[in-house]
Design a protein around this motif. Structure first.
Motif, mmCIF file in Angstrom:
data_model
loop_
_atom_site.group_PDB
_atom_site.id
_atom_site.type_symbol
_atom_site.label_atom_id
_atom_site.label_comp_id
_atom_site.label_asym_id
_atom_site.label_seq_id
_atom_site.Cartn_x
_atom_site.Cartn_y
_atom_site.Cartn_z
ATOM 1 N N GLY A 149 -57.988 13.952 9.041
ATOM 2 C CA GLY A 149 -57.904 12.639 8.406
ATOM 3 C C GLY A 149 -58.063 12.729 6.901
ATOM 4 N N ARG A 150 -58.969 13.590 6.471
ATOM 5 C CA ARG A 150 -59.179 13.717 5.028
ATOM 6 C C ARG A 150 -57.997 14.406 4.364
ATOM 7 N NH1 ARG A 150 -64.497 15.932 2.291
ATOM 8 N NH2 ARG A 150 -63.186 17.761 2.502
ATOM 9 N N ILE A 151 -57.412 15.374 5.058
ATOM 10 C CA ILE A 151 -56.209 16.023 4.524
ATOM 11 C C ILE A 151 -55.126 14.984 4.293
ATOM 12 C CG2 ILE A 151 -54.301 17.577 5.103
ATOM 13 C CD1 ILE A 151 -56.163 19.423 6.398
ATOM 14 N N VAL A 152 -54.942 14.085 5.271
ATOM 15 C CA VAL A 152 -53.898 13.066 5.147
ATOM 16 C C VAL A 152 -54.158 12.215 3.908
ATOM 17 C CG1 VAL A 152 -52.872 11.034 6.222
ATOM 18 C CG2 VAL A 152 -53.426 13.010 7.624
ATOM 19 N N VAL A 153 -55.380 11.742 3.755
ATOM 20 C CA VAL A 153 -55.693 10.871 2.615
ATOM 21 C C VAL A 153 -55.478 11.608 1.292
ATOM 22 C CG1 VAL A 153 -57.520 9.577 1.470
ATOM 23 C CG2 VAL A 153 -57.300 9.477 3.939
ATOM 24 N N ASP A 154 -56.040 12.807 1.203
ATOM 25 C CA ASP A 154 -55.899 13.567 -0.049
ATOM 26 C C ASP A 154 -54.438 13.863 -0.369
ATOM 27 O OD1 ASP A 154 -58.579 13.486 -0.210
ATOM 28 O OD2 ASP A 154 -58.939 15.574 0.413
ATOM 29 N N SER A 155 -53.666 14.209 0.689
ATOM 30 C CA SER A 155 -52.277 14.589 0.456
ATOM 31 C C SER A 155 -51.422 13.391 0.065
ATOM 32 C CB SER A 155 -51.674 15.235 1.707
ATOM 33 O OG SER A 155 -52.518 16.243 2.179
ATOM 34 N N ILE A 156 -51.709 12.246 0.644
ATOM 35 C CA ILE A 156 -50.937 11.058 0.265
ATOM 36 C C ILE A 156 -51.210 10.728 -1.200
ATOM 37 C CG2 ILE A 156 -50.697 8.564 0.606
ATOM 38 C CD1 ILE A 156 -51.107 9.012 3.577
ATOM 39 N N LYS A 157 -52.467 10.858 -1.599
ATOM 40 C CA LYS A 157 -52.836 10.560 -2.990
ATOM 41 C C LYS A 157 -52.084 11.466 -3.954
ATOM 42 C CE LYS A 157 -57.597 9.471 -2.304
ATOM 43 N NZ LYS A 157 -58.881 10.070 -2.640
ATOM 44 N N SER A 158 -51.923 12.736 -3.588
ATOM 45 C CA SER A 158 -51.269 13.664 -4.515
ATOM 46 C C SER A 158 -49.781 13.849 -4.199
ATOM 47 C CB SER A 158 -51.991 15.016 -4.476
ATOM 48 O OG SER A 158 -52.008 15.485 -3.156
ATOM 49 N N LYS A 159 -49.242 12.976 -3.360
ATOM 50 C CA LYS A 159 -47.822 13.035 -2.975
ATOM 51 C C LYS A 159 -47.411 14.411 -2.452
ATOM 52 C CE LYS A 159 -44.909 10.173 -4.130
ATOM 53 N NZ LYS A 159 -43.780 9.430 -4.664
ATOM 54 N N ASP A 160 -48.304 15.021 -1.705
ATOM 55 C CA ASP A 160 -48.055 16.347 -1.143
ATOM 56 C C ASP A 160 -47.319 16.175 0.194
ATOM 57 O OD1 ASP A 160 -48.095 18.945 -0.370
ATOM 58 O OD2 ASP A 160 -50.244 19.253 -0.711
ATOM 59 N N THR A 161 -46.014 15.896 0.123
ATOM 60 C CA THR A 161 -45.231 15.520 1.302
ATOM 61 C C THR A 161 -45.331 16.511 2.468
ATOM 62 O OG1 THR A 161 -43.709 14.530 -0.258
ATOM 63 C CG2 THR A 161 -43.003 14.632 2.041
ATOM 64 N N PRO A 162 -45.158 17.819 2.258
ATOM 65 C CA PRO A 162 -45.220 18.732 3.412
ATOM 66 C C PRO A 162 -46.549 18.655 4.154
ATOM 67 C CG PRO A 162 -44.399 19.867 1.475
ATOM 68 C CD PRO A 162 -44.878 18.533 1.004
ATOM 69 N N MET A 163 -47.619 18.502 3.423
ATOM 70 C CA MET A 163 -48.953 18.424 4.020
ATOM 71 C C MET A 163 -49.077 17.152 4.871
ATOM 72 S SD MET A 163 -51.102 20.768 3.747
ATOM 73 C CE MET A 163 -52.808 21.208 3.765
ATOM 74 N N VAL A 164 -48.626 16.017 4.304
ATOM 75 C CA VAL A 164 -48.700 14.752 5.041
ATOM 76 C C VAL A 164 -47.870 14.858 6.323
ATOM 77 C CG1 VAL A 164 -48.181 12.292 4.991
ATOM 78 C CG2 VAL A 164 -48.957 13.433 2.921
ATOM 79 N N LEU A 165 -46.647 15.356 6.170
ATOM 80 C CA LEU A 165 -45.766 15.456 7.335
ATOM 81 C C LEU A 165 -46.349 16.372 8.400
ATOM 82 C CD1 LEU A 165 -42.256 15.551 5.742
ATOM 83 C CD2 LEU A 165 -43.110 13.889 7.380
ATOM 84 N N GLY A 166 -46.899 17.482 7.965
ATOM 85 C CA GLY A 166 -47.503 18.414 8.916
ATOM 86 C C GLY A 166 -48.583 17.723 9.735
ATOM 87 N N ALA A 167 -49.438 16.974 9.014
ATOM 88 C CA ALA A 167 -50.522 16.277 9.707
ATOM 89 C C ALA A 167 -49.964 15.228 10.660
ATOM 90 C CB ALA A 167 -51.461 15.634 8.695
ATOM 91 N N ILE A 168 -48.899 14.541 10.204
ATOM 92 C CA ILE A 168 -48.321 13.483 11.045
ATOM 93 C C ILE A 168 -47.685 14.073 12.307
ATOM 94 C CG2 ILE A 168 -46.514 11.706 11.146
ATOM 95 C CD1 ILE A 168 -48.757 10.803 9.408
ATOM 96 N N VAL A 169 -46.997 15.203 12.144
ATOM 97 C CA VAL A 169 -46.383 15.839 13.317
ATOM 98 C C VAL A 169 -47.465 16.217 14.318
ATOM 99 C CG1 VAL A 169 -45.165 17.895 14.132
ATOM 100 C CG2 VAL A 169 -44.334 16.666 12.123
ATOM 101 N N LEU A 170 -48.537 16.788 13.816
ATOM 102 C CA LEU A 170 -49.641 17.170 14.698
ATOM 103 C C LEU A 170 -50.218 15.943 15.404
ATOM 104 C CD1 LEU A 170 -51.621 19.614 15.404
ATOM 105 C CD2 LEU A 170 -53.181 18.426 13.862
ATOM 106 N N LEU A 171 -50.398 14.879 14.627
ATOM 107 C CA LEU A 171 -50.951 13.636 15.174
ATOM 108 C C LEU A 171 -50.055 13.096 16.291
ATOM 109 C CD1 LEU A 171 -52.258 10.797 12.905
ATOM 110 C CD2 LEU A 171 -50.936 10.253 14.924
ATOM 111 N N THR A 172 -48.739 13.098 16.012
ATOM 112 C CA THR A 172 -47.793 12.585 17.002
ATOM 113 C C THR A 172 -47.876 13.381 18.298
ATOM 114 O OG1 THR A 172 -46.344 12.127 15.148
ATOM 115 C CG2 THR A 172 -45.386 11.937 17.339
ATOM 116 N N ILE A 173 -47.907 14.702 18.138
ATOM 117 C CA ILE A 173 -47.920 15.539 19.342
ATOM 118 C C ILE A 173 -49.224 15.365 20.122
ATOM 119 C CG2 ILE A 173 -47.916 17.921 20.182
ATOM 120 C CD1 ILE A 173 -45.955 18.561 17.909
#
Lengths: 310, 336
Positions: free
Chosen positions: A259-283
């Protein structure tokens, strides 16, 4: 049944494509120049352009997304824009932390919710029922981050009993697990109560009583198993979202989770990191839901019979 | 019924009054109902939907849903024991054992998540000595008694048809040889062809175990087939009671006559059915006098003044109708 499970797993593919597509485009629409943010505040225009080209951000969004998906199919989640480290290992490093917290939180939630829900239903409109339902209402209405902050003020700042954040011994789990657990408990309590209330009015409960089954056993043996199905659904959904990382609570308690990775990555527009977390979340979310559906079959023989036909 | 043979009664209900106290008013479901039933006999309770038959049966098990149901008055003596003042432990010991009940809708009266065998074995394990194994063994025997192969012990209710489910319910009710069996419209939810089978099974088993039975129904055909005595219930009170012969051959109450009039006659198809005019009175607002008065063609001003008392015409037959205070009063009876 194994065919059913396989079918459900195959269904995951379109779900992942849909979710990543939406997240990718929403992120690209959000304000701010990604390349400028990554290059740093002091970078000149040339450096920014170089970074942009390097990351492929000068290409159209649809092309970027296509490239990302091709890589994802090969099992490559890319590298973080910010830290330049591979996304997959970084997320997997923090996933166990989130999972442990999710486990204890759902345990707190179920431990509170089931007994209160059952007692409320069997003694409808009694004192316990009224108090329980008001508490559940408060629990649903209380934002987790606020409860978390209040707990920190009381137990960390004023009393000094518990650490305010981070991950160390068991003491670090108490406040985050309670923060997350009580919120979920509220919903599960209400669900247990209403489901139990419906079941104890059924004819087969009257049949059980007419057989001379003692009241306690009527509730535990005859009613509970029937009442459990909607409750298990809610628990599953909540456990799934906890596994995806409780963004606000993890932030409040400085919990090194997804969850913290998602927040930090969205703040810094770190798209691959956000997407990675989202894919994991979805699965994880889908797999937990599948597990819940399989659990139904063990609770209700009628559902088991349906799965066999599929 | 004479006082002398009271000792032989399996069930003695006196002046039972049950109300459902809801927010919309008090539903007067049962209003001074009496039942005296001897060991091994079968009593038929006939009446329309909502006349208080099921509530009466549930009160014998003290299973009237509370709230809103309140037993306001009366006594229920079951095999010499006072049901209404019994501690809950003792009550649980007699339910399913001394007295058991067959419910109206077999589709909903079995627990969907337990196997039929488990559900029968449960009642045996609760009331009889011996372990789980013996109970399971006997539950299998009971399945065979009602004509279901023992192999189906481990199946769930959704794998059974309606008639089979009702057989399971019957097996459950008879598993501990109850002295009194309450059958609440046991065949209403079933197909006509299955009805006959189920009734036959019940009849045979009851004879085998010597249980007394209260058969609740609105089907006079079933009454004629299985009952020794009949009580006709209207608005929570028995308006006519007697042996099968008394009630069928020398019908006294206009309501009973109305029930017969609304039955089709297979030999005489020319005649139109004669429904009883009007509807049952609103149970939240019962008339002060005879409850049947508004629908009765014999009604006089006298009838609307007070509830009629029991009037015995012989040792076994009574009627509650004010008009029988007049010595020559007779109702018209149709041919049958």
């Amino acid at each position: 049944m194994s065919r059913y499970i396989l079918k459900r797993l195959v269904m995951l593919i379109p779900v992942v494509i849909g979710v990543t597509f939406m997240v990718y485009f929403i992120l690209s629409l959000s304000p701010g120049d990604t390349a400028a943010m990554i290059a740093g505040e002091t970078a000149d225009a040339e450096t920014i352009e170089a970074v942009r080209k390097d990351l492929g951000l000068d290409q159209p969004v649809i092309v970027q997304y296509g490239k990302y998906m091709l890589n994802l199919l090969r099992g490559d989640m890319g590298q973080s824009y910010k830290s330049k480290r591979d996304v997959f290992p970084s997320i997997m490093a923090s996933f166990p932390n989130t999972a442990k917290l999710a486990f204890w939180s759902i345990l707190v939630a179920v431990g509170i919710a089931l007994p209160i829900g059952i007692i409320s239903a069997t003694r409808q409109y009694s004192m316990i029922d009224n108090v329980g339902m008001v508490a559940a209402l408060l629990g649903v209405a209380t934002p987790n981050f606020w409860l978390g902050l209040m707990l920190i003020i009381l137990f960390s700042l004023n009393l000094g009993w518990l650490p305010s954040g981070g991950m160390g011994g068991w003491k670090n789990y108490i406040m985050p697990a309670i923060t997350l657990g009580t919120g979920d408990a509220a919903l599960i309590t209400r669900m247990t109560r209403s489901s139990m209330l419906e079941v104890i009015r059924q004819d087969y409960i009257r049949t059980a009583r007419a057989k001379g089954v003692p009241e306690k056993k009527v509730i535990h043996k005859h009613a509970l198993k029937n009442a459990l199905i909607p409750v298990v659904t809610v628990i599953g959904i909540q456990f799934g979202s906890l596994l995806g990382g409780a963004t606000l609570t993890e932030t409040v308690f400085a919990w090194p989770g997804v969850g913290r990775i998602v927040v930090d990555s969205i703040k810094s527009k770190d798209t691959p990191m956000v997407l990675g977390a989202i894919v994991l979340l979805t699965i994880t979310f889908s797999v937990v839901n599948l597990a819940v559906d399989i659990l139904y079959a063990f609770i209700d023989p009628r559902i088991k019979a349906q799965y066999k036909r599929k | 019924m004479a006082e002398a043979n009271k000792k032989d009664l399996i069930l003695d209900i006196n002046d039972l009054v049950i109300h459902y106290e809801t927010e919309d008013g008090v539903v007067e479901a049962v209003n001074g109902l009496d039942i005296q039933l001897e060991h091994g006999k079968t009593l038929g309770l006939v009446g329309e939907t909502g006349s208080g038959k099921t509530t009466t049966a549930l009160s014998i098990l003290r299973l009237v849903p509370d709230p809103p149901g309140v037993i306001k008055n009366g006594s229920i003596i079951l095999d010499g024991k006072d049901v209404l003042n019994m501690p809950i432990k003792e009550l649980e010991a007699i339910r399913g054992n001394l007295v058991s009940m067959i419910f109206q809708d077999p589709m909903t009266s079995l627990n969907p998540v337990l196997t039929v065998g488990e559900q029968i074995a449960e009642v045996i394990a609760l009331h009889e000595e011996g372990g789980e194994k013996e109970a399971a063994q006997k539950a299998g025997d009971m399945l065979e008694v009602v004509g279901i192969p023992r192999e189906r012990y481990g199946e769930y209710p959704h794998q059974f048809s309606g008639g089979m489910k009702q057989r399971v319910v019957i097996a459950m009710a008879l598993a501990c040889n109850p002295k009194l069996l309450l059958a609440d419209e046991p065949t209403t939810a079933l197909d006509v062809t299955i009805q006959a089978q189920v009734l036959e099974t019940m009849k045979q088993l009851r004879e085998k175990y010597g249980s007394a039975m209260i058969m609740i129904t609105h089907d006079l055909g079933i009454i004629a087939e299985v009952c020794d005595e009949v009580s006709v219930v209207y608005a929570g009170q028995i308006v006519e009671h007697g042996t099968l012969e008394d009630v069928f051959e020398s019908t006294l109450h206009p309501y009973t006559e109305g029930l017969f009039g609304s039955l089709p006659n297979i030999e005489e198809r020319r005649e139109r059915l004669q429904p009883i005019p009007g509807l049952m009175p609103d149970p939240t607002d019962l008339p002060k006098g005879c409850c049947f008065a508004p629908r009765c063609k014999y009604c006089t001003a006298e009838c609307e003044k007070a509830r009629p008392e029991k009037k015995w015409v012989n040792d076994t037959h009574y009627v509650r109708c004010t008009r029988y205070n007049e010595p020559d009063f007779k109702i018209e009876r149709s041919e049958r």
